[in-house]
Design a protein around this motif. Structure first.
Motif, mmCIF file in Angstrom:
data_model
loop_
_atom_site.group_PDB
_atom_site.id
_atom_site.type_symbol
_atom_site.label_atom_id
_atom_site.label_comp_id
_atom_site.label_asym_id
_atom_site.label_seq_id
_atom_site.Cartn_x
_atom_site.Cartn_y
_atom_site.Cartn_z
ATOM 1 N N GLN A 24 -42.974 20.744 10.662
ATOM 2 C CA GLN A 24 -43.751 19.543 10.980
ATOM 3 C C GLN A 24 -44.048 18.739 9.713
ATOM 4 O O GLN A 24 -43.989 17.506 9.720
ATOM 5 N N LEU A 25 -44.354 19.431 8.618
ATOM 6 C CA LEU A 25 -44.607 18.741 7.359
ATOM 7 C C LEU A 25 -43.346 18.018 6.878
ATOM 8 O O LEU A 25 -43.406 16.862 6.445
ATOM 9 N N VAL A 26 -42.200 18.671 6.963
ATOM 10 C CA VAL A 26 -40.932 18.038 6.585
ATOM 11 C C VAL A 26 -40.685 16.823 7.473
ATOM 12 O O VAL A 26 -40.301 15.753 6.991
ATOM 13 N N ARG A 27 -40.933 16.974 8.773
ATOM 14 C CA ARG A 27 -40.724 15.877 9.732
ATOM 15 C C ARG A 27 -41.571 14.659 9.361
ATOM 16 O O ARG A 27 -41.114 13.526 9.475
ATOM 17 N N THR A 28 -42.801 14.869 8.899
ATOM 18 C CA THR A 28 -43.688 13.738 8.576
ATOM 19 C C THR A 28 -43.514 13.237 7.156
ATOM 20 O O THR A 28 -43.669 12.040 6.911
ATOM 21 N N ARG A 29 -43.178 14.105 6.217
ATOM 22 C CA ARG A 29 -43.084 13.698 4.808
ATOM 23 C C ARG A 29 -41.699 13.236 4.372
ATOM 24 O O ARG A 29 -41.573 12.479 3.429
ATOM 25 N N GLN A 172 -47.412 23.249 -1.373
ATOM 26 C CA GLN A 172 -46.725 24.080 -2.366
ATOM 27 C C GLN A 172 -45.375 24.558 -1.819
ATOM 28 O O GLN A 172 -44.384 24.602 -2.551
ATOM 29 N N THR A 173 -45.338 24.884 -0.539
ATOM 30 C CA THR A 173 -44.086 25.318 0.093
ATOM 31 C C THR A 173 -43.075 24.176 0.083
ATOM 32 O O THR A 173 -41.898 24.374 -0.233
ATOM 33 N N LEU A 174 -43.525 22.979 0.405
ATOM 34 C CA LEU A 174 -42.643 21.814 0.377
ATOM 35 C C LEU A 174 -42.133 21.558 -1.046
ATOM 36 O O LEU A 174 -40.959 21.233 -1.239
ATOM 37 N N GLN A 175 -42.979 21.727 -2.039
ATOM 38 C CA GLN A 175 -42.552 21.551 -3.434
ATOM 39 C C GLN A 175 -41.472 22.558 -3.805
ATOM 40 O O GLN A 175 -40.503 22.211 -4.493
#
Length: 188
Positions: A24-29, A172-175
């Motif tokens: 979901q974070l990848v989808r929005t960012r 942090q996971t996205l980074q």
């Protein structure tokens, strides 16, 4: 114009590791950089769960017979699939992320070859246990089995897997993921 085929980021991890939150974070960012594909599942779509396409078992079986799935598998009493639309997206040079299955990784490698980038979302055992207990979906014996299965699956994965530690914040996971994408981080 001849485009290079895109990469397929095949996200795996134990239940409770935070895969859905990460997707979901990848989808929005990163909407301009990555498509996050929906899975087709014979499970009811409900608020707070994975954003998926709900199919009845007969619908699922019919689509499978028609060759509309790139990959499909069974787990936890449900049928799961990734649609064949992945092929056209990758052929167009798009980068795509999917919620995959650790058990289906060999079939995914065979199907997508060099385009497949396996990504493992992990958390330490203590955090995973706390998350599973907080969800309230399983009893203690089932949680212990999930924890043991998570350890066994993680140990058997190839070195080429991008390992993301989701014990901290999702940011942090996205980074970590972005570092891998830029080639700044070697596989653990």
């Amino acid at each position: 114009m001849n485009r290079q085929p895109g990469r397929l980021f095949y996200v795996m991890g134990p239940s409770g590791a935070g895969k859905d939150s990460f997707l979901q974070l990848v989808r929005t960012r990163l909407p301009a950089e990555l498509l996050v594909a929906h899975r087709y599942i014979t499970r009811a779509a409900f608020a707070g769960g994975e954003n998926h396409v709900e199919l009845s078992l007969p619908e699922f079986q019919r689509r499978r017979e028609l060759g509309l799935f790139a990959l499909d598998w069974q787990a936890n009493g449900h049928c799961y699939a990734l649609g064949c639309e992945l092929d056209s997206w990758l052929a167009s040079g798009l980068e795509v992320m999917v919620n995959g299955s650790r058990a289906c990784l060999p079939q995914a490698r065979e199907r997508f070859g060099e385009r497949l980038v396996p990504v493992l979302v992990t958390v330490d055992g203590e955090t995973l246990g706390k998350r599973l207990r907080a969800r309230g979906r399983e009893n203690e014996a089932e949680i212990r089995l999930r924890l043991a299965r998570a350890r066994a699956h993680d140990e058997g994965l190839p070195d080429s897997v991008w390992r993301l530690d989701n014990s901290g914040s999702l940011q942090q996971t996205l980074q970590q993921f972005e570092q891998y994408r830029r080639g700044e981080r070697a596989c653990d």
